[in-house]
Scaffold this active site. Structure first.
Site, PDB file in Angstrom:
ATOM      1  N   ASP A 239      39.331 -49.758-118.328  1.00  0.00           N
ATOM      2  CA  ASP A 239      39.639 -48.699-119.279  1.00  0.00           C
ATOM      3  C   ASP A 239      38.658 -48.761-120.449  1.00  0.00           C
ATOM      4  O   ASP A 239      38.115 -49.815-120.747  1.00  0.00           O
ATOM      5  CB  ASP A 239      41.066 -48.869-119.823  1.00  0.00           C
ATOM      6  CG  ASP A 239      42.117 -48.621-118.740  1.00  0.00           C
ATOM      7  OD1 ASP A 239      41.777 -48.024-117.693  1.00  0.00           O
ATOM      8  OD2 ASP A 239      43.274 -49.037-118.957  1.00  0.00           O
ATOM      9  N   TYR A 305      43.348 -60.055-114.826  1.00  0.00           N
ATOM     10  CA  TYR A 305      43.574 -59.380-116.106  1.00  0.00           C
ATOM     11  C   TYR A 305      44.292 -60.301-117.077  1.00  0.00           C
ATOM     12  O   TYR A 305      45.084 -61.145-116.666  1.00  0.00           O
ATOM     13  CB  TYR A 305      44.487 -58.152-115.909  1.00  0.00           C
ATOM     14  CG  TYR A 305      43.931 -57.083-115.024  1.00  0.00           C
ATOM     15  CD1 TYR A 305      43.151 -56.064-115.548  1.00  0.00           C
ATOM     16  CD2 TYR A 305      44.214 -57.081-113.658  1.00  0.00           C
ATOM     17  CE1 TYR A 305      42.650 -55.069-114.731  1.00  0.00           C
ATOM     18  CE2 TYR A 305      43.712 -56.088-112.828  1.00  0.00           C
ATOM     19  CZ  TYR A 305      42.939 -55.079-113.374  1.00  0.00           C
ATOM     20  OH  TYR A 305      42.456 -54.093-112.567  1.00  0.00           O
TER      21      TYR A 305
END
Ligand SMILES: [Zn+2]
Ligand SMILES: [Zn+2]
Length: 449
Positions: A239, A305
């Site tokens: 993102d 992540y």
């Protein structure tokens, strides 16, 4: 019919050069060139007839003496590629239809099948190519050569196509709000203008963000290779507001029409990193093949992540540990998330959580951003619990990790929110690693060095 009677008929049709004569029987006697075959036939006929030897004296009606010009074409081609560095080439020829028709007529006159022997075009490609390779000290390559040369026999022009060069590496993105590639402004469709005036959405730049990973890296590679332009290809993308940390994400920069292909990748790496000014960092730069673009785009990759999670109610350390233990190694069913359902067809995905760990509180590097959106009350413990945690997940490619935390209103099962019985939202997300599922991205077959 013997080859000699074929040759006799061919020579009765008019003056025919050694190449055009030999090409009729190009499928015979491996190790000879067509000119040698043709001359051999001519010699054999003279011996059989006990006649004076009559060498070809010019004026071939079939090729119109184009076969005399292989050296000329090779020199033209070598001149046309001057200034470009390359290791491999391929030569093509555009043969005028009239000459191809002559080739067919010669076969008819010689009593042969119209397809007998070799096509004129393929002899030209080979003979010019061989000479061009010797002149330039480079290798022919039929897959994807560095340069492609087209000789147009009807215009006497040489057309050169210089194929792209590729540099592979991994990047880290150390600042938020940087997209991976140029992001055209949607207000002005990237033109920078609205009704003739500078667009207010992007200050007339045409882009939503001033910088991208592409803009911070590709121009340096383009300059080093003296190319016309450069394109960035990433192995997926994070993102815009996520960092890319630790081992980084594989990418390939493609440089169009490079004049230089041999660059010192260590120097290049240092130059890119200086240009990117600690917003982006690259490492492990290597010269790559064309196929590396598809590899970084298509290879199945698992991702790791780190997320800052905010809970609707305080959670204790034991509750968090128990919930994470149940998700660690779990198989997750996910309906297409609501946030992407407008651009993806609804379906259910099955993905693995390979590893999951976490603890209450916020990890420093990921929390900087999180605190902006958490209205200043983030880390204050309430009762026995806390409202924030830092979670690390190593998951199969395609796992929606934000939904793994939030449950997306029950569309992801199991989830952290579901296991805790408390609402949970990701407030900051960083990518730590992108790794090929079954094999590493950096396969030696995909490098040129
Ligand atoms: Zn000829
Ligand atoms: Zn705009």
């Amino acid at each position: 019919m013997t080859v000699l009677s074929t040759a006799r008929q061919a020579l009765e049709s008019g003056p025919v050069c050694d190449n055009c004569l030999g090409r009729l029987v190009a499928d015979r006697s491996f190790g000879l060139g067509n000119a040698e075959r043709g001359r051999g036939l001519r010699v054999a006929l003279a011996l059989e007839d006990d006649a004076d030897f009559d060498p070809f004296a010019g004026g071939c009606w079939v090729c119109e003496d184009e076969c005399e010009r292989f050296d000329w074409w090779a020199e033209q081609a070598a001149t046309a590629v001057q200034g470009y560095e390359f290791d491999t080439y391929q030569v093509g020829t555009k043969v005028p239809p009239l000459l191809e028709e002559n080739d067919r007529l010669l076969r008819e006159d010689s009593g042969l099948d119209p397809e007998a022997g070799e096509r004129m075009k393929s002899e030209f490609n080979r003979e010019i190519g061989k000479r061009f390779g010797e002149l330039t000290d480079t290798e022919v390559e039929f897959g994807r050569p560095d340069v492609m040369i087209l000789c147009d026999l009807s215009t006497d022009e040489v057309d050169v196509t210089v194929n792209s060069a590729f540099v592979y590496g991994r990047y880290r993105k150390l600042e938020r709000d940087i997209p991976q590639t140029k992001w055209p402004c949607s207000d002005c469709h990237g033109t920078g203008l609205v009704q003739g005036q500078p667009c207010e959405g992007c200050d007339g730049t045409g882009y939503r963000y001033d910088e991208s990973v592409e803009q911070l890296t590709a121009p340096v590679v383009k300059d080093a290779m003296e190319g016309e332009s450069a394109t960035f290809h990433g192995a997926g993308r994070e993102d815009v507001d996520a960092l890319m940390l630790e081992s980084g994400r594989p990418f390939v920069i493609e440089v169009d029409e490079p004049r230089t292909r041999t660059v010192d990748t260590e120097t290049l790496e240092a130059d890119v990193n200086e240009f990117a000014d600690e917003k982006v960092e690259v490492e492990g730069l290597r010269l790559a093949t064309y196929d590396m673009v598809e590899r970084v785009k298509e290879l199945d990759a698992s991702k790791t992540y780190r997320m800052v999670v905010e809970f609707d109610e305080p959670v204790t350390s034991d509750e968090l540990t128990e919930a994470i233990d149940r998700l660690d190694g779990a198989t997750i069913e996910q309906d297409t998330p609501q946030r992407v359902s407008h651009r993806r067809a609804a379906k259910t995905r099955i993905r693995e959580v390979y590893e999951m760990s976490g603890s209450l509180g916020e990890a420093r590097s990921t929390s900087e951003h999180a605190s902006e959106g958490a209205s200043g009350e983030q880390s204050a413990p309430r009762g026995d619990g806390e409202r924030h945690a830092t979670i690390e997940v190593h998951g199969e490619g395609g796992l929606y990790v934000k939904e793994l935390v939030s449950s997306d209103e029950g569309r992801t099962v199991p989830s952290l929110a579901g296991e805790l019985g408390v609402g949970a939202t990701v407030t900051a997300l960083d990518v730590l690693d992108v790794t090929g599922e079954d094999e590493p991205f950096a396969d030696p077959d995909f490098f040129r060095d």
